[in-house]
Scaffold this motif. Structure first.
Motif, mmCIF file in Angstrom:
data_model
loop_
_atom_site.group_PDB
_atom_site.id
_atom_site.type_symbol
_atom_site.label_atom_id
_atom_site.label_comp_id
_atom_site.label_asym_id
_atom_site.label_seq_id
_atom_site.Cartn_x
_atom_site.Cartn_y
_atom_site.Cartn_z
ATOM 1 N N TRP A 93 3.036 14.360 50.773
ATOM 2 C CA TRP A 93 2.740 13.057 51.146
ATOM 3 C C TRP A 93 1.179 12.735 50.427
ATOM 4 C CZ3 TRP A 93 7.095 10.924 51.609
ATOM 5 C CH2 TRP A 93 8.190 11.660 52.311
ATOM 6 N N ALA A 128 0.173 17.074 55.799
ATOM 7 C CA ALA A 128 1.022 16.107 54.992
ATOM 8 C C ALA A 128 0.637 16.040 53.472
ATOM 9 C CB ALA A 128 0.785 14.542 55.436
ATOM 10 N N TYR A 143 3.950 9.558 57.704
ATOM 11 C CA TYR A 143 3.420 10.132 56.497
ATOM 12 C C TYR A 143 3.945 9.449 55.105
ATOM 13 C CZ TYR A 143 1.979 13.958 59.287
ATOM 14 O OH TYR A 143 1.434 14.956 60.248
#
Length: 276
Positions: A145, A141, A98
């Protein structure tokens, strides 16, 4: 006598350079490293220690891909006009991926093979890339991220005007999908299939049923063996591997350019540095 490095990408440079320092021949899985500077460090360390360095691009040892390369090299197909490569992983990605600072994303982890395939089959370096990426399937994620993507599409151009595309997905879930199409002046080449070889069933109502390839371990089993045999042969007979650190660096340069294009929504020109 040798080491095989299969760690996460951000550890490749340190481990490879240490291995060279101790005189160990190096088989380094793709992607070679995080950036061109790390690739140059690895290449310099291997060169100084006079050890074999081979990058794990197993497609170059697959029978179907080798036949395509031979056909293109013979000139019978004429010049390459368009080349398309698909690389989709069935599962993952691992959470460490990620963070693009540690992995460079799926275009590195999955599609390094596709990028090397385009360079190898065309015999040319990349000139320009424009890419897009999006996170469709990994909601866990998105918060921490936001730049992570699980789908990528890249358009690449070559100095002679040939055009290329690479598309990648991870996870694809339906199976391991590695396919290439090469459109030439005198015909077209198709390499690979999403369907498991040897099984297709068509019902009387016209429904076609088959089995998708579920793992790279089975699809490229012979190629993995052949690349390792080649590595050992190069060590024993002091040969230069057919897949070098320069090949690894070129793929990394393309990965970095693709990620830059995704971030900026702009095309990126590549000016490959001369190998040292």
């Amino acid at each position: 006598d040798a080491v095989v490095i299969v760690t996460p990408t951000f550890l490749h440079c340190e481990i490879a350079c240490q291995a060279a320092k101790y005189g160990k021949h190096i088989f380094l899985e793709k992607p070679m490293a995080l950036n061109a500077a790390e690739c140059r460090s690895i290449n310099a360390a291997a060169r100084q220690a006079k050890v074999v360095l081979q990058i794990g691009f197993m497609r170059r040892f697959d029978e179907e891909f080798r036949r395509a390369k031979e056909s293109l090299a013979s000139g019978e197909m004429g010049r390459v006009m368009m080349i398309k490569s698909t690389g989709r992983g069935p599962g993952g990605p691992g959470p460490w991926m990620y963070d693009l600072r540690k992995s460079n994303g799926i275009v590195a982890e999955v599609n390094s093979h596709d990028l090397d395939t385009l360079r190898w089959l065309t015999g040319q370096e990349f000139q320009r890339v424009f890419a897009q990426g999006h996170n469709f399937k990994c909601p866990e994620a998105r918060k921490d991220w936001p730049d992570f993507y699980d789908n990528v599409m890249a358009q690449l151009s070559f100095p002679d005007g040939s055009m290329g595309t690479v598309d990648g997905t991870c996870p694809a879930h339906y199976g391991y999908d590695a396919r290439v199409e090469v459109l030439c002046e005198n015909g077209v080449l198709f390499i690979g299939s999403a369907q498991q070889n040897g099984y297709t069933r068509i019902n009387r109502d016209g429904v076609v049923l088959g089995q998708a390839v579920k793992s790279w371990r089975t699809l490229f089993k012979d190629a993995y063996l052949a690349e390792m045999e080649h590595f050992v042969d190069c060590i024993r007979n002091e040969k230069t591997p057919s897949v070098t650190g320069v090949d690894g660096m070129r793929a990394v340069e393309a990965v970095v350019a693709i990620n830059q294009s995704i971030r900026t929504s702009q095309p990126v020109d590549l000016s490959p540095e001369a190998p040292e």
